[in-house]
Scaffold this motif. Sequence first.
Motif, PDB file in Angstrom:
ATOM      1  N   SER A  53     -13.685 -39.017   2.799  1.00  0.00           N
ATOM      2  CA  SER A  53     -12.999 -37.725   2.747  1.00  0.00           C
ATOM      3  C   SER A  53     -13.542 -36.935   1.569  1.00  0.00           C
ATOM      4  O   SER A  53     -13.680 -37.467   0.465  1.00  0.00           O
ATOM      5  N   GLU A  81      -5.591 -35.174  -1.032  1.00  0.00           N
ATOM      6  CA  GLU A  81      -6.181 -36.197  -1.899  1.00  0.00           C
ATOM      7  C   GLU A  81      -7.385 -36.789  -1.173  1.00  0.00           C
ATOM      8  O   GLU A  81      -7.263 -37.250  -0.043  1.00  0.00           O
ATOM      9  N   ASP A 126     -11.582 -38.735  -1.420  1.00  0.00           N
ATOM     10  CA  ASP A 126     -12.457 -39.647  -2.159  1.00  0.00           C
ATOM     11  C   ASP A 126     -13.386 -38.901  -3.112  1.00  0.00           C
ATOM     12  O   ASP A 126     -13.745 -39.415  -4.170  1.00  0.00           O
ATOM     13  N   ARG A 182      -8.498 -38.795  -5.488  1.00  0.00           N
ATOM     14  CA  ARG A 182      -7.669 -40.003  -5.573  1.00  0.00           C
ATOM     15  C   ARG A 182      -8.104 -40.840  -6.772  1.00  0.00           C
ATOM     16  O   ARG A 182      -9.282 -40.787  -7.176  1.00  0.00           O
ATOM     17  N   PRO A 183      -7.207 -41.627  -7.368  1.00  0.00           N
ATOM     18  CA  PRO A 183      -7.617 -42.525  -8.445  1.00  0.00           C
ATOM     19  C   PRO A 183      -8.746 -43.431  -7.973  1.00  0.00           C
ATOM     20  O   PRO A 183      -8.677 -44.030  -6.899  1.00  0.00           O
ATOM     21  N   GLY A 220     -11.620 -42.185  -7.215  1.00  0.00           N
ATOM     22  CA  GLY A 220     -12.551 -41.281  -6.549  1.00  0.00           C
ATOM     23  C   GLY A 220     -13.360 -40.487  -7.553  1.00  0.00           C
ATOM     24  O   GLY A 220     -13.270 -40.701  -8.770  1.00  0.00           O
ATOM     25  N   ARG A 231     -12.569 -40.448 -11.480  1.00  0.00           N
ATOM     26  CA  ARG A 231     -11.188 -40.359 -11.966  1.00  0.00           C
ATOM     27  C   ARG A 231     -10.617 -41.766 -12.179  1.00  0.00           C
ATOM     28  O   ARG A 231     -10.743 -42.635 -11.349  1.00  0.00           O
TER      29      ARG A 231
END
Length: 212
Positions: A70, A134, A136, A158-159, A161, A211
């Motif tokens: 994504s 959210e 990737d 996202r965390p 990503g 991230r």
Amino acid sequence: MAGTDEALGTSDAVRAYFGDRYEVAHHYYEMLRDEGERRGLIGPREVERLWERHLLNSAAVTAHIGEATSVADIGSGAGLPGIVIAIMRPDAAVHLVEPMERRTQWLDEVVATLDLSNVSVKHGRAEEYDGALEVDAVTSRAVAPLSKLARMSLPLVRPGGEMVVLKGRNVEREIEPARKVLRRFRASEPEILEGTTVPGVESTTIVRVRRG
């Protein structure tokens, strides 16, 4: 010159680079060539260098988004790099986030014409999708300095990503002013990468931040 750029776009190297997605990429080129300047998406001088300065430049980021399934392209504009990523990665869901309505209309037309079933066009600023989207990987091209770009992009990542953005060659000077924002998201040290495509075409500068 336009002839030189057209020759590049039909060269064996570019055909091989895009592989079975070449015809779709070429159709997108034709749309930009025929309508881009009239619709205020590209400047008059850019028509003669669409492949080198825009399509291939945008395509260079694709190798650096890894296995992302994504992707969000913020400030997508003419669809650079988002449309190019969507063409090259039909397996990935690509969200084109664009605040200007006339540009989202263009993006909708491109998506329909090229039959890009993996693309959604979202009308609005990136900040409006904080908490609603959210992904990737978030990408962008010529949108803002790195500090502002991180504030806009990282809430959508996202965390674990990544933010993977096309920047100018002097991006090193943007890193220090961005550190406060990067720390807020527990982001990694920015990597400055070289984005390459086909021989003879100038590489582009890509910044990648993960991230935490």
